[in-house]
Motif scaffolding. Structure first.
Motif, PDB file in Angstrom:
ATOM      1  N   VAL A 295       0.815  -1.218   0.000  1.00  0.00           N
ATOM      2  CA  VAL A 295       0.000   0.000   0.000  1.00  0.00           C
ATOM      3  C   VAL A 295       0.848   1.268   0.000  1.00  0.00           C
ATOM      4  CG1 VAL A 295      -1.904  -1.161   1.177  1.00  0.00           C
ATOM      5  CG2 VAL A 295      -0.239   0.150   2.519  1.00  0.00           C
ATOM      6  N   ASP A 298       0.131   4.991   1.671  1.00  0.00           N
ATOM      7  CA  ASP A 298      -1.188   4.910   2.279  1.00  0.00           C
ATOM      8  C   ASP A 298      -1.176   4.201   3.634  1.00  0.00           C
ATOM      9  OD1 ASP A 298      -2.706   6.310   0.567  1.00  0.00           O
ATOM     10  OD2 ASP A 298      -3.593   4.606  -0.453  1.00  0.00           O
ATOM     11  N   SER A 549      -4.943   2.894  -2.298  1.00  0.00           N
ATOM     12  CA  SER A 549      -4.068   1.842  -2.819  1.00  0.00           C
ATOM     13  C   SER A 549      -4.849   0.577  -3.140  1.00  0.00           C
ATOM     14  CB  SER A 549      -2.967   1.528  -1.801  1.00  0.00           C
ATOM     15  OG  SER A 549      -2.092   2.615  -1.647  1.00  0.00           O
ATOM     16  N   ARG A 552      -6.435   0.662  -6.474  1.00  0.00           N
ATOM     17  CA  ARG A 552      -5.497   0.512  -7.601  1.00  0.00           C
ATOM     18  C   ARG A 552      -4.936  -0.896  -7.697  1.00  0.00           C
ATOM     19  NH1 ARG A 552      -3.323   5.786  -5.173  1.00  0.00           N
ATOM     20  NH2 ARG A 552      -4.389   7.403  -6.415  1.00  0.00           N
ATOM     21  N   GLU A 589      -2.743   7.123 -10.664  1.00  0.00           N
ATOM     22  CA  GLU A 589      -2.208   7.934  -9.565  1.00  0.00           C
ATOM     23  C   GLU A 589      -2.061   9.415  -9.927  1.00  0.00           C
ATOM     24  OE1 GLU A 589       0.792   6.238  -6.983  1.00  0.00           O
ATOM     25  OE2 GLU A 589       0.693   4.349  -8.079  1.00  0.00           O
TER      26      GLU A 589
END
Length: 617
Positions: A295, A298, A549, A552, A589
């Motif tokens: 992550v 994050d 995160s 994604r 991002e």
């Protein structure tokens, strides 16, 4: 504590008793321990009980001696013992041992609508006065406990603790309000009692409504006022406030069943857990931690080190729940079903931790509401200009440069933009289809924000910000807290919204709350003896998972499926090109669109569950 429902029909509904049983059954999760009903020619009342106080004699509906006043009530009255003594001194005879519900019965006889301002607690209640032929419904000061209403022809009303009660009655059509949907996407919330169901509204906090044949009236028994005339030293105020917080905890720990606490690792939950543990060593704490594999930055949202530090310092038993990276995909539907309609925040984590606590207990202490009254949202104050000393102005400016410099002519310019999320007013034309916007005509987020700002009873800019939070953001948080706990038959109590806590904070000088750089000044000093130093010095963090995160990573294929072109076009609400751009920017991002993606996913789940905007896929 429970769930309530009712139909006031004045003899026009011959099968009202059958309908009230359907309504009450629909909220069995709010009260699996007991049920009760009352029926007269004009009204039917239904009740589901989660037994917490006076387990033996607290059955509802509850009546007075001659059966002319009947009450159903959801919540807890924390000053019921004091009120009982006062009512007994006035000649009222109580039939229960220590039920807080019976205080409402005799309190109505003694004080009528003045009763509600005397209550310190969380409540949604309905009172049927047979002599007056009148039904009265009321909700606590801040909206901790919900109550939904739908008016009927002839002055009647259908009501219940959840929207599903209204729809289960068969008297309220499940129809949808496009303007409320637009409101959700532009404010991430619904304000002023609006819901996306056209014929269901939420009773406003601090208000009551009266229904009689041919008559319907509304009244407000409490609203926040800001009389900041009290300006003691920080040392004196912190001592006074510490005693007030401790007293609130003692009141709210009172129960005939065990009480637990949430422990996120923030200062609110840490202080509550510590104070509660001092009063009752049987209290256990419950914390969430998150799967942090891959992550990156994050990982800062995970507060495990802080919650563990608190538990270690207290030597308290603590249960830790690990939330996996795919938890959203596996729990979104159940979370939205519990909420009944899309709400703010990544609520599935709240759903999961409430479910875990409910395996062991019926009551949990939550820190919800602490930031709104203690000056905790320092970022909001930093972007609102307020007269201050040169030193404080300079300090606030240094903090606010990351937001851009506040407008010298409009102190609320950046604050307005802060409220208009996740879809800004400027994006509406690109985000939504023309057909949907025609259906939603009449809602303007800019006007809604201006109305909220202008409704504040104080002209001090920071009081205005606090008041807007009080009347918009906080009620949304509290509905979320209630629904996600009661879905698991768990009562969440919010001691930082105790009446005495709030009343004190609304009267102290702002210098004791925030200077635009540091928030919760008084609260931090008052609870400093209760928490480890690392918690005292810890900056404000919102409770939530590392979703940016996770979206994604492991969740990306699932999100692509949920928000596919075919689904977006089927709904006819959003422009697919807009949604695609939002997803691409997030996945690459270039931007963090977590809040909007959550809103889109929640909306999609809600449409499937309720047959809205194209229904199930």
């Amino acid at each position: 504590m429970c769930g309530i429902s009712g139909i006031l029909h004045f003899g026009s509904c011959s099968d009202a008793e059958l309908r009230i049983r359907r309504m009450t059954s629909s909220i069995e999760h709010r009260g699996p321990d007991d049920s009760g009903y009352y029926s007269s020619p004009d009204v039917v009342l239904g009740f589901r009980r989660l037994s917490i106080v006076d387990l033996a004699t607290g059955h509802q509906p509850m009546r007075n001696e001659d059966g002319t006043v009947w009450v159903i009530f959801n919540g807890e009255i924390y000053n019921h013992r004091e009120l009982r003594k006062e009512l007994e001194a006035a000649g009222h005879r109580f039939m229960t041992d220590h039920s807080d519900t019976e205080v409402l019965v005799h309190g109505w006889e003694q004080w009528a609508t003045n009763l509600f301002s005397r209550l310190n607690g969380m409540f949604a209640c309905a009172i049927w006065d047979e002599k007056q032929g009148e039904l009265v419904v009321a909700r606590d000061r801040y909206g901790i406990k919900p109550l939904y209403l739908s008016n009927l022809p002839g002055g009647g009303v259908v009501f219940g603790s959840e929207v599903r009660c209204l729809h289960s009655s068969g008297l309220v059509q499940k129809a949808f309000d496009a303007s409320a949907t637009l409101e959700y996407f532009t404010l991430m919330n619904n304000w002023n009692g609006r819901t996306p169901f056209r014929d269901a509204r939420l009773l406003q906090p601090g208000t009551f409504e009266r229904f009689a044949r041919g008559r319907h009236s509304r009244g407000t028994y409490w609203s926040a006022s800001y009389n900041r005339v009290y300006s003691p030293s920080l040392s004196q105020a912190s001592g006074e406030f510490a005693e007030i917080v401790q007293a609130a905890l003692r009141r709210q720990l009172a129960a005939d069943v065990p009480v637990m606490t949430y422990l996120s690792g923030g200062i609110d939950s840490s202080a509550i857990t510590s104070a509660a543990h001092q009063i009752d060593h049987n209290v256990r704490a419950y914390s969430c931690i998150f799967d942090l594999e891959n992550v990156g930055a994050d990982s800062f949202v995970d507060e495990r080190d802080f919650s563990r530090a608190v538990a270690k310092s207290l030597d308290i038993e603590r249960i830790e729940l690990t939330v996996p990276q795919d938890a959203l995909a596996t729990n979104l539907d159940s979370t939205v079903a519990a909420l009944e309609y899309p709400r703010m925040g990544m609520a599935y984590v709240n759903y999961l931790i409430a479910r875990r606590v409910a395996q062991d207990a019926k009551v949990v202490m939550s820190g919800t509401g602490g930031d709104e009254v203690t000056g905790g949202y320092v970022g909001r104050y930093a972007i609102v200009s307020r007269p201050a000393s040169l030193m404080l102005r300079a300090a606030r400016w240094l903090r606010s440069v990351r937001y851009r410099r506040p407008s010298p002519t409009d102190p609320f310019a950046l604050y307005r933009a802060n409220l208009n999320v996740p879809v800004s007013a400027q994006q509406i034309g690109d985000a939504f289809t023309p057909e949907f916007l025609r259906a939603a005509a009449g809602f303007d987020p800019v006007a809604a924000i201006n109305d909220a700002i202008n409704a504040a009873p104080s002209r001090d800019p920071w009081d205005v910000v606090m008041h807007v939070d009080f009347t918009t953001y906080l009620p949304g948080l509290l509905v979320l807290e209630d629904k996600l706990s009661m879905a698991h038959s768990l009562e969440a109590r919010v001691p930082l919204l105790d009446n005495e806590v709030v009343d004190y904070l609304l009267n102290v000088d702002w210098k004791l709350l925030s200077d635009g750089v540091t928030g919760k000044i008084l609260f931090r000093e008052a609870v400093r003896p209760l928490v480890p130093e690392v918690i005292y010095r810890k900056p404000k963090m919102g409770f939530g998972p590392p979703d940016a995160s996770w979206y994604r990573g492991i969740l990306r294929p699932w999100i692509e499926e949920q928000l596919s072109e075919s689904r977006i076009k089927r709904r006819g609400v959003l422009q697919h090109a807009f949604v695609r751009r939002i997803l691409d920017e997030h996945f690459s991002e270039k931007a963090n669109h977590v809040a909007l993606i959550w809103s889109l996913l929640s909306f999609e789940a809600w449409c499937r569950q309720h047959g809205a905007y194209g229904g199930p896929v």
